[in-house]
Enzyme design. Structure first.
Site, PDB file in Angstrom:
ATOM      1  N   ASP A  68       0.837  -1.198   0.000  1.00 24.30           N
ATOM      2  CA  ASP A  68       0.000   0.000   0.000  1.00 24.30           C
ATOM      3  C   ASP A  68       0.873   1.248   0.000  1.00 24.30           C
ATOM      4  O   ASP A  68       1.616   1.485   0.957  1.00 24.30           O
ATOM      5  CB  ASP A  68      -0.900  -0.031   1.246  1.00 24.30           C
ATOM      6  CG  ASP A  68      -2.081   0.904   1.138  1.00 24.30           C
ATOM      7  OD1 ASP A  68      -1.976   1.925   0.436  1.00 24.30           O
ATOM      8  OD2 ASP A  68      -3.119   0.627   1.756  1.00 24.30           O
ATOM      9  N   ASP A  69       0.820   2.031  -1.070  1.00 20.45           N
ATOM     10  CA  ASP A  69       1.563   3.291  -1.188  1.00 20.45           C
ATOM     11  C   ASP A  69       3.068   3.086  -1.306  1.00 20.45           C
ATOM     12  O   ASP A  69       3.852   3.963  -0.918  1.00 20.45           O
ATOM     13  CB  ASP A  69       1.291   4.216   0.010  1.00 20.45           C
ATOM     14  CG  ASP A  69      -0.128   4.767   0.044  1.00 20.45           C
ATOM     15  OD1 ASP A  69      -0.932   4.407  -0.825  1.00 20.45           O
ATOM     16  OD2 ASP A  69      -0.423   5.554   0.960  1.00 20.45           O
ATOM     17  N   CYS A 108      -6.388   3.887  -3.388  1.00 17.57           N
ATOM     18  CA  CYS A 108      -6.585   2.586  -2.742  1.00 17.57           C
ATOM     19  C   CYS A 108      -7.718   1.732  -3.290  1.00 17.57           C
ATOM     20  O   CYS A 108      -7.502   0.649  -3.821  1.00 17.57           O
ATOM     21  CB  CYS A 108      -6.804   2.789  -1.243  1.00 17.57           C
ATOM     22  SG  CYS A 108      -5.403   3.531  -0.393  1.00 17.57           S
ATOM     23  N   ARG A 112      -7.567  -1.562  -6.061  1.00 19.37           N
ATOM     24  CA  ARG A 112      -7.877  -2.931  -5.656  1.00 19.37           C
ATOM     25  C   ARG A 112      -9.019  -3.518  -6.491  1.00 19.37           C
ATOM     26  O   ARG A 112      -9.018  -4.714  -6.819  1.00 19.37           O
ATOM     27  CB  ARG A 112      -8.225  -2.952  -4.164  1.00 19.37           C
ATOM     28  CG  ARG A 112      -7.017  -2.715  -3.307  1.00 19.37           C
ATOM     29  CD  ARG A 112      -7.324  -2.127  -1.932  1.00 19.37           C
ATOM     30  NE  ARG A 112      -6.180  -1.341  -1.520  1.00 19.37           N
ATOM     31  CZ  ARG A 112      -5.094  -1.871  -0.955  1.00 19.37           C
ATOM     32  NH1 ARG A 112      -5.048  -3.161  -0.665  1.00 19.37           N
ATOM     33  NH2 ARG A 112      -4.068  -1.113  -0.657  1.00 19.37           N
ATOM     34  N   LYS A 161      -5.504  -5.867   4.039  1.00 13.94           N
ATOM     35  CA  LYS A 161      -6.459  -4.763   3.864  1.00 13.94           C
ATOM     36  C   LYS A 161      -7.384  -5.038   2.683  1.00 13.94           C
ATOM     37  O   LYS A 161      -6.932  -5.333   1.580  1.00 13.94           O
ATOM     38  CB  LYS A 161      -5.683  -3.467   3.639  1.00 13.94           C
ATOM     39  CG  LYS A 161      -6.525  -2.290   3.161  1.00 13.94           C
ATOM     40  CD  LYS A 161      -5.651  -1.078   2.927  1.00 13.94           C
ATOM     41  CE  LYS A 161      -6.354  -0.056   2.056  1.00 13.94           C
ATOM     42  NZ  LYS A 161      -5.541   1.132   1.794  1.00 13.94           N
ATOM     43  N   HIS A 163     -10.732  -2.937   1.662  1.00 14.47           N
ATOM     44  CA  HIS A 163     -11.042  -1.604   1.140  1.00 14.47           C
ATOM     45  C   HIS A 163     -11.924  -1.592  -0.113  1.00 14.47           C
ATOM     46  O   HIS A 163     -11.763  -0.745  -0.997  1.00 14.47           O
ATOM     47  CB  HIS A 163      -9.766  -0.790   0.892  1.00 14.47           C
ATOM     48  CG  HIS A 163      -9.973   0.663   1.203  1.00 14.47           C
ATOM     49  ND1 HIS A 163      -8.947   1.578   1.254  1.00 14.47           N
ATOM     50  CD2 HIS A 163     -11.105   1.362   1.485  1.00 14.47           C
ATOM     51  CE1 HIS A 163      -9.426   2.766   1.555  1.00 14.47           C
ATOM     52  NE2 HIS A 163     -10.742   2.660   1.699  1.00 14.47           N
ATOM     53  N   SER A 186      -8.332   1.588   4.971  1.00 17.01           N
ATOM     54  CA  SER A 186      -6.960   2.027   5.239  1.00 17.01           C
ATOM     55  C   SER A 186      -6.671   2.164   6.726  1.00 17.01           C
ATOM     56  O   SER A 186      -7.546   2.528   7.519  1.00 17.01           O
ATOM     57  CB  SER A 186      -6.697   3.367   4.545  1.00 17.01           C
ATOM     58  OG  SER A 186      -6.673   3.209   3.151  1.00 17.01           O
ATOM     59  N   HIS A 253       1.480   2.324   3.916  1.00 19.78           N
ATOM     60  CA  HIS A 253       0.542   3.432   4.090  1.00 19.78           C
ATOM     61  C   HIS A 253       0.732   4.012   5.490  1.00 19.78           C
ATOM     62  O   HIS A 253       0.925   3.277   6.456  1.00 19.78           O
ATOM     63  CB  HIS A 253      -0.883   2.878   3.923  1.00 19.78           C
ATOM     64  CG  HIS A 253      -1.958   3.900   3.798  1.00 19.78           C
ATOM     65  ND1 HIS A 253      -2.333   4.718   4.839  1.00 19.78           N
ATOM     66  CD2 HIS A 253      -2.780   4.216   2.757  1.00 19.78           C
ATOM     67  CE1 HIS A 253      -3.330   5.491   4.457  1.00 19.78           C
ATOM     68  NE2 HIS A 253      -3.613   5.210   3.186  1.00 19.78           N
ATOM     69  N   ASP A 305      -0.324  -0.898  -4.787  1.00 22.32           N
ATOM     70  CA  ASP A 305      -1.591  -0.339  -5.259  1.00 22.32           C
ATOM     71  C   ASP A 305      -1.456   1.034  -5.900  1.00 22.32           C
ATOM     72  O   ASP A 305      -2.281   1.426  -6.717  1.00 22.32           O
ATOM     73  CB  ASP A 305      -2.621  -0.288  -4.123  1.00 22.32           C
ATOM     74  CG  ASP A 305      -2.276   0.708  -3.030  1.00 22.32           C
ATOM     75  OD1 ASP A 305      -1.106   1.111  -2.916  1.00 22.32           O
ATOM     76  OD2 ASP A 305      -3.186   1.073  -2.262  1.00 22.32           O
ATOM     77  N   ASN A 306      -0.460   1.806  -5.533  1.00 21.57           N
ATOM     78  CA  ASN A 306      -0.211   3.123  -6.132  1.00 21.57           C
ATOM     79  C   ASN A 306       1.116   3.650  -5.592  1.00 21.57           C
ATOM     80  O   ASN A 306       1.762   3.015  -4.765  1.00 21.57           O
ATOM     81  CB  ASN A 306      -1.346   4.119  -5.840  1.00 21.57           C
ATOM     82  CG  ASN A 306      -1.747   4.210  -4.387  1.00 21.57           C
ATOM     83  OD1 ASN A 306      -2.860   3.845  -4.010  1.00 21.57           O
ATOM     84  ND2 ASN A 306      -0.860   4.685  -3.533  1.00 21.57           N
ATOM     85  N   LYS A 326       1.371   9.254  -5.403  1.00 22.01           N
ATOM     86  CA  LYS A 326      -0.019   8.861  -5.174  1.00 22.01           C
ATOM     87  C   LYS A 326      -0.981  10.017  -5.439  1.00 22.01           C
ATOM     88  O   LYS A 326      -0.692  11.169  -5.127  1.00 22.01           O
ATOM     89  CB  LYS A 326      -0.161   8.403  -3.722  1.00 22.01           C
ATOM     90  CG  LYS A 326      -1.579   8.108  -3.264  1.00 22.01           C
ATOM     91  CD  LYS A 326      -1.612   7.656  -1.824  1.00 22.01           C
ATOM     92  CE  LYS A 326      -3.048   7.399  -1.355  1.00 22.01           C
ATOM     93  NZ  LYS A 326      -3.090   6.789  -0.009  1.00 22.01           N
TER      94      LYS A 326
END
Length: 511
Positions: A68-69, A108, A112, A161, A163, A186, A253, A305-306, A326
């Site tokens: 994540d991130d 996010c 996904r 996670k 989301h 998140s 994240h 994810d980004n 992001k």
């Protein structure tokens, strides 16, 4: 005629090459071994099956680790010289490194949705990052990768996670996952958010097991470790049947948390420590596959994810040399590290240059497992020939980059990227945040289309629109084609192929 396999480490950033000597040697050994028995034997299952290995007729296991991130340059083989990532570097040496892999969107929930359904997220009505108690979630009519693999007898588990909706009808167990342990959104959506009060009013952060809240988290220090332990247990309990293991880590994240075993161990502060623990987690999963004789029949995929959340300064990652992070469709927001290993099926020690996107993973995986195609139209395409070196071309005619609520912001075709007029955020010229507090973005307008050659200029610094009007015109035609299908709120275009998200009736919505 199949493309000849060649090591292409020269395509990596110079900063990555300085840290690749050991990995490069291992890659060369792997490649020599691969070539010694010939490309045509990739699918050969005639050899005797050794003790503990899976029989050749069993469908392959699928493991996706989804961070994540995490920035493009936050893995050793992508240039992170100050963060040791030996397990990910080794995974790249034993498999593929993708240098132009894209998240479905730079945020996010949308990202996904694209990974799990093979659709552009805006096609299925998932935009931005869903907030707690949102009446919106992934529509039950959409078929996830988990649901499609379950039809083949796979055991499915998600540890991390989700989301994609926190209402009961939207939880992972309603979308094809047999097991769920983790958080529904998140990890910053909790009362300890630095902007709690002035901006947000978050309740406690729930930790789920299946559909039941088993705890509310006030400290996330051991969360990565607990997710890893559950993932390893899942492998051990399902070693005798095909499985799909999805590990969407809540880290890196913000807020950043790491166990004591990794605190202070990296050269990039707390953020680097977190990446080291994620690398350890990948190593534990790979060791569990080895210990249970599953390595040769398991396709492992690692990506994010980004891009990095740059407003958080020293608690954010790096996309160097890419532009922005992001929340933007500049390369730093959507181009992600991606590493794959599938022994005997994918070549070892290779770099895949052609563009690929997370939406392509679902149809590619199903082509290998023999799974059913989704009943509803999807946007992903089978990329198996690219990954195996039978072609060096992307499976897509072009990739389209949406953000916010159905804003078409960019188009990529081959080396060319057309950035369309839109408003974006940047930390350029701004004071970054530090130690868990965010800085403030400023907002900039792209007023006319801008054209970049990403092979020559991955940092997107030289606008070539005036020199190549014919390329701009051709990409504008492709932009219009996707506007006809999926719409574009920036131009007022209404698409014909959009589908609604899941939505709970208003009388059932939380107050």
């Amino acid at each position: 005629m199949p493309v000849r396999y060649r090591l292409k480490w020269s395509l990596l950033p110079a900063s990555a090459l300085r840290h690749m000597r050991g990995v490069r040697l291992l890659a060369g050994i792997c490649l020599m071994a691969f070539l010694s028995w010939g490309v045509s034997s990739c699918g050969d299952t005639s050899r005797e099956v050794a003790a503990g290995e899976q029989p050749p007729g069993r469908p392959p296991n699928i493991v996706i680790v989804f961070t994540d991130d995490q920035g493009y340059a936050d893995v050793g083989v992508y240039g992170a010289g100050d963060i040791p990532t030996p397990n990910l570097d080794g995974l790249a040496a034993e498999g593929l490194l993708l240098s132009n892999f894209y998240a479905a969107q730079p945020v996010c929930s949308a990202s996904r949705a694209g990974l799990l359904t093979g659709c552009y997220p805006n096609r299925i009505g998932i935009h931005n990052a869903l907030m707690p108690d949102s009446p919106i979630g992934l529509n039950p009519e959409e078929e996830t990768l988990a649901e499609l693999l379950k039809q083949q007898g796979y055991r499915t588990g998600i540890f991390g996670k989700w989301h994609l909706g926190d209402q009961p009808e939207f939880l992972p167990t309603q979308h094809g996952f047999d097991e769920f342990f983790g958080i529904p959104y998140s990890n910053d959506m909790w009362p300890l958010h630095p902007q709690q009060g002035p901006v947000f009013d978050f309740g406690p952060l729930p930790l789920y097991e299946q559909e039941r809240v088993i705890d509310t988290l006030e400290d996330q220090t051991l969360l990565t470790r607990r997710i890893t332990e559950r993932s390893v247990s899942f492998i051990e309990r399902n070693k005798d049947q095909p499985f799909f293991l999805y590990v969407p880590h809540p880290q890196p994240h913000v807020p950043l948390f790491v166990s004591e075993a990794f605190r202070g161990k990296s050269g990039r502060g707390l953020y680097g420590d977190v990446i080291m623990e994620i690398d350890w987690s990948v190593g534990e999963i790979l060791e569990a596959l080895d210990a249970n004789g599953l390595t040769d029949n398991t396709w492992v995929i690692f990506t994010s994810d980004n891009g990095p959340w740059l407003a958080y300064g020293n608690h954010a990652g790096s996309a160097d040399p890419l532009r922005e992070g992001k929340g933007t469709n500049w390369e730093g927001g959507v181009r992600e590290p991606c590493i794959m290993r599938f022994p005997g099926r994918l070549p070892a020690g290779q770099v895949v240059e052609a563009p690929l996107m997370a939406i392509d993973l679902l149809p590619t995986i199903l082509s290998v497992t023999g799974g059913p195609e989704p009943e509803l139209p999807i946007d992903g395409r089978n990329a198996w020939e690219l990954l195996t070196g039978q072609t060096d071309q992307s499976p897509q005619d072009a990739y389209f980059f949406y953000y916010r609520v159905n804003e078409l912001q960019a188009v990529r075709d081959g080396d060319w990227k057309l950035v369309l007029p839109h408003n974006y955020r940047t930390m350029e010229g701004q004071e970054p945040g530090a130690d868990g507090l965010p800085g403030s973005y400023r907002y900039v307008d792209v007023e006319t289309p801008e054209l970049y050659n990403l092979r020559d200029d991955p940092s997107e610094t030289r606008d070539l629109a005036a020199q190549h009007p014919e390329v701009v015109a051709a990409l504008e035609v492709k932009a219009d084609s996707i506007r006809n299908r999926l719409g574009d709120s920036l131009t007022g275009a209404e698409g014909s192929g959009n589908r609604p998200p899941g939505r709970i009736p208003s009388e059932d919505a939380p107050d």
